[in-house]
Motif scaffolding. Structure first.
Motif, short mmCIF file in Angstrom:
data_model
loop_
_atom_site.label_atom_id
_atom_site.label_comp_id
_atom_site.label_asym_id
_atom_site.label_seq_id
_atom_site.Cartn_x
_atom_site.Cartn_y
_atom_site.Cartn_z
N ARG A 1 37.85 39.14 49.59
CA ARG A 1 38.44 40.00 48.88
C ARG A 1 38.60 41.62 49.50
N LYS A 2 38.26 41.57 50.78
CA LYS A 2 38.49 42.89 51.47
C LYS A 2 39.74 43.00 51.62
N THR A 3 40.43 42.05 51.90
CA THR A 3 42.03 41.86 52.29
C THR A 3 42.50 42.35 51.08
N ILE A 4 42.14 42.05 49.76
CA ILE A 4 42.72 42.55 48.57
C ILE A 4 42.51 44.15 48.19
N PHE A 5 41.31 44.60 48.89
CA PHE A 5 40.97 45.84 48.67
C PHE A 5 41.79 46.72 49.59
N ALA A 6 41.93 45.95 50.81
CA ALA A 6 42.86 46.88 51.91
C ALA A 6 44.22 47.16 51.40
N ALA A 7 44.83 46.39 50.62
CA ALA A 7 46.20 46.25 50.23
C ALA A 7 46.16 47.25 48.60
N MET A 8 45.06 47.07 48.06
CA MET A 8 45.28 47.76 46.51
C MET A 8 44.14 48.65 46.29
N GLY A 9 43.25 48.99 47.20
CA GLY A 9 42.16 50.10 46.89
C GLY A 9 42.58 51.38 46.88
N PHE B 1 44.97 52.24 45.04
CA PHE B 1 45.24 52.32 43.56
C PHE B 1 43.92 52.71 42.73
N ASN B 2 43.10 51.56 43.23
CA ASN B 2 41.92 51.91 42.27
C ASN B 2 40.66 51.46 42.90
N ALA B 3 40.08 52.77 43.53
CA ALA B 3 38.92 52.85 44.55
C ALA B 3 37.74 52.22 43.66
N ALA B 4 37.67 52.05 42.47
CA ALA B 4 36.35 51.37 41.76
C ALA B 4 36.39 49.98 42.14
N THR B 5 37.37 49.33 42.50
CA THR B 5 37.19 48.01 42.78
C THR B 5 36.54 47.60 43.83
N GLY C 1 44.97 37.82 37.97
CA GLY C 1 44.35 39.17 37.58
C GLY C 1 45.45 40.19 38.19
N LYS C 2 45.62 41.20 37.32
CA LYS C 2 46.87 42.07 37.39
C LYS C 2 46.49 42.83 38.65
N PRO C 3 47.65 43.11 39.44
CA PRO C 3 47.23 43.63 40.92
C PRO C 3 46.47 45.09 40.77
N GLY C 4 45.50 45.36 41.52
CA GLY C 4 44.80 46.75 41.37
C GLY C 4 43.35 46.53 40.55
N ALA D 1 40.00 44.79 38.53
CA ALA D 1 38.85 44.14 39.16
C ALA D 1 38.82 42.66 38.99
N MET D 2 39.75 42.21 38.03
CA MET D 2 39.96 40.64 37.62
C MET D 2 40.59 40.05 39.03
N GLU D 3 41.50 40.88 39.39
CA GLU D 3 42.28 40.24 40.62
C GLU D 3 41.09 39.75 41.71
N HIS D 4 40.31 40.50 41.73
CA HIS D 4 39.10 40.24 42.90
C HIS D 4 38.27 39.09 42.76
N THR D 5 37.91 38.83 41.18
CA THR D 5 36.73 38.14 40.75
C THR D 5 37.50 36.74 40.30
N PHE D 6 38.53 36.81 39.65
CA PHE D 6 39.14 35.51 39.33
C PHE D 6 39.29 34.30 40.62
N GLY D 7 38.94 33.09 40.42
CA GLY D 7 38.80 32.24 41.36
C GLY D 7 39.52 30.83 40.90
#
Length: 482
Positions: A18-26, A28-32, A141-144, A146-152
């Protein structure tokens, strides 16, 4: 005695930190940042809910006589087809009898437990002897978000029967609530959610306890009576609150695997139940609490047959078999969220002809060839004349399935010119241990990890998508095994 006789699971090989996701989209949405911990399972580019469900079902069957399966329910909110029974596709791939009862259960993350209750009731009625239920989700989950991070992505399968029961179904209690927390209308790619605290306080924290307390009152049970309590809720804070509300200890609460697999939606309660059964002991009582449009509470008691359970890789085996997907862009391409230039070769998609798919159903869906009754030589595709030069018998063939056989790589190619969403494209000749040779794609591996003689097993995958005609073409590929 009615209950679970076998269990299985499937978790895709790829894991996305999930850090890989946040590094790319954080940006846009720092709350994630609050959910950017752990990793989630990601389906390969050639996987979808149908292929995941087939893999979990095969893991559950693990050598069972497939002709004895009388019913199959497929449960998911991410079924590929809206107007074609997805369960029928799975049943064909699993080589079930044509008189198998099939149905799709959808539109709710608790559809898996609802189907499981229905399967238990069908077996209890005596109408069907063995019923298989497979629950799966592969949500995007839509890019950016929280669901993008959590859905598996993941799937679980449970066999219900009356012989050699490993977990007796003791009863259930259901609550229905039209609670509009997450929604997705026809034609939409992504889910919509409402305010998270409202979902937690008015949804999880009120609906799930209502089902749990209803079952406790119905069967005169307390939380302390259960060895394991399965709460299919992806929010850690809510799970802790629910455990306290029910009077359960932390040791009783089954891990929901959100940290290392993700929120698997419809599959979550059955995956958690599968994980609980892997460590269960005779006389253990297990409470399953699902969620989605209400809640189902199911009560099982483990029997002395638990040690003889017919098990495959299960949850534990799949958790250990993984590879990191270290590219966020690759994830977007796999999920068809980022358009890429596929080139001339990639644009040449074979027309999916429904008439051919139907006519060659057993061969294409279940990898059914033929075996000579005289010399016992297997061959694919089906032939009238035996391929063995020392035999040559005519019209002396019987059906022979390759989908559950182990083969070895005879020769292979890593092709950087042929189009693949995960280059290089890998394919080769596979020789089966009992005889027979097939030319197949090779997936879920690296070119450097295969060689002549590498053992492989068969896996049902999406071959290509003919979206112009509304058809997905499925076939079998080879996966190297240790």
């Amino acid at each position: 005695m009615i209950g679970i006789t076998s269990y299985g699971a499937y978790i895709p090989r790829y894991r996305l930190n999930r850090k890989t996701i946040f590094a790319a989209m954080g940006w846009f949405n720092a709350a994630t940042a609050g959910v950017a911990r752990g990793e989630k399972a990601v389906a390969n580019y050639d996987e979808d809910s149908i292929t995941l469900a087939v893999a979990a079902a095969a893991d559950c069957l693990n050598g069972a006589v497939r002709e004895e399966i009388g019913g199959f329910y497929l449960c998911s909110t991410t079924l590929p087809y809206v107007n074609r029974q997805n369960a029928a596709i799975c049943a064909a791939a699993l080589a079930f009898s044509p008189n198998t009862r099939t149905a799709d259960f959808s539109a709710s993350s608790r559809s898996g437990t609802t189907a499981l209750i229905s399967a238990c009731e069908a077996v209890k009625s005596g109408d069907i002897e063995n019923f298989l239920v497979s629950a799966v989700d592969s949500r995007v989950g839509k890019p950016g978000s929280a669901m993008e991070h959590t859905f598996g992505d993941g799937a679980a399968a449970l066999m219900v029967g009356s012989n050699n029961v490993i977990a007796e179904f003791k009863g259930s209690y259901s609550i229905t609530r039209d609670f509009p927390d997450y929604r997705q209308i026809q034609g939409e790619r992504f889910s919509h959610g409402w305010e998270e605290r409202w979902i937690r306080d008015e949804g999880y924290s009120k609906i799930i306890p209502e089902a749990a307390l209803g079952l406790g009152k119905k069967y005169n049970l307390q939380a302390s009576d259960f060895a394991k309590i399965i709460i299919a809720c992806p929010v850690t804070a809510a799970v802790k609150g629910l455990a306290k509300m029910l009077g359960a200890t932390p040791e009783q609460i089954q891990d929901n695997m959100v940290a290392n697999v993700g929120d698997t939606g419809t599959a979550m309660p059955l995956m958690m139940l599968t994980a609980a059964l892997e460590d269960a002991k005779p006389k253990d009582k297990i409470l399953v609490l699902s969620y989605g449009g209400g809640s189902d509470a199911l009560y099982f008691e483990v029997t002395e047959h638990i040690g003889k359970a017919r098990t495959g890789m299960g949850v534990k085996g799949h958790l250990e078999s993984k590879k990191e997907l270290d590219s966020y862009l690759k994830y977007l391409v796999f999920r068809d969220l980022l358009p890429v230039d596929v080139g001339i070769r990639g644009e040449e998609i074979t027309m999916a002809r429904p008439s051919v798919i139907y006519r060659e159903g057993a061969s294409m869906a279940a990898l059914c060839g033929s075996r000579c009754k005289v010399c016992r030589t297997p061959q694919f595709p089906k032939q009238r004349v035996c391929i063995n030069p020392e035999c040559g018998a005519t019209d002396q063939m019987e059906d022979y399935y390759f989908h559950d056989k182990i083969g070895r790589i005879n020769s292979y190619t890593g092709d950087n010119l042929a189009f693949s969403y995960d280059p290089p494209g890998m394919y080769g000749l596979i020789d089966f241990e009992e005889g027979g040779r097939l030319y197949l794609d090779i997936t879920d591996t690296e070119l450097s990890q295969i060689k002549v003689g590498t053992p492989v097993k068969m896996t049902f995958r999406r071959k290509f998508a003919d979206k112009q005609r509304g058809m997905y073409a499925y076939f079998w590929k080879a996966v190297p095994v240790k």
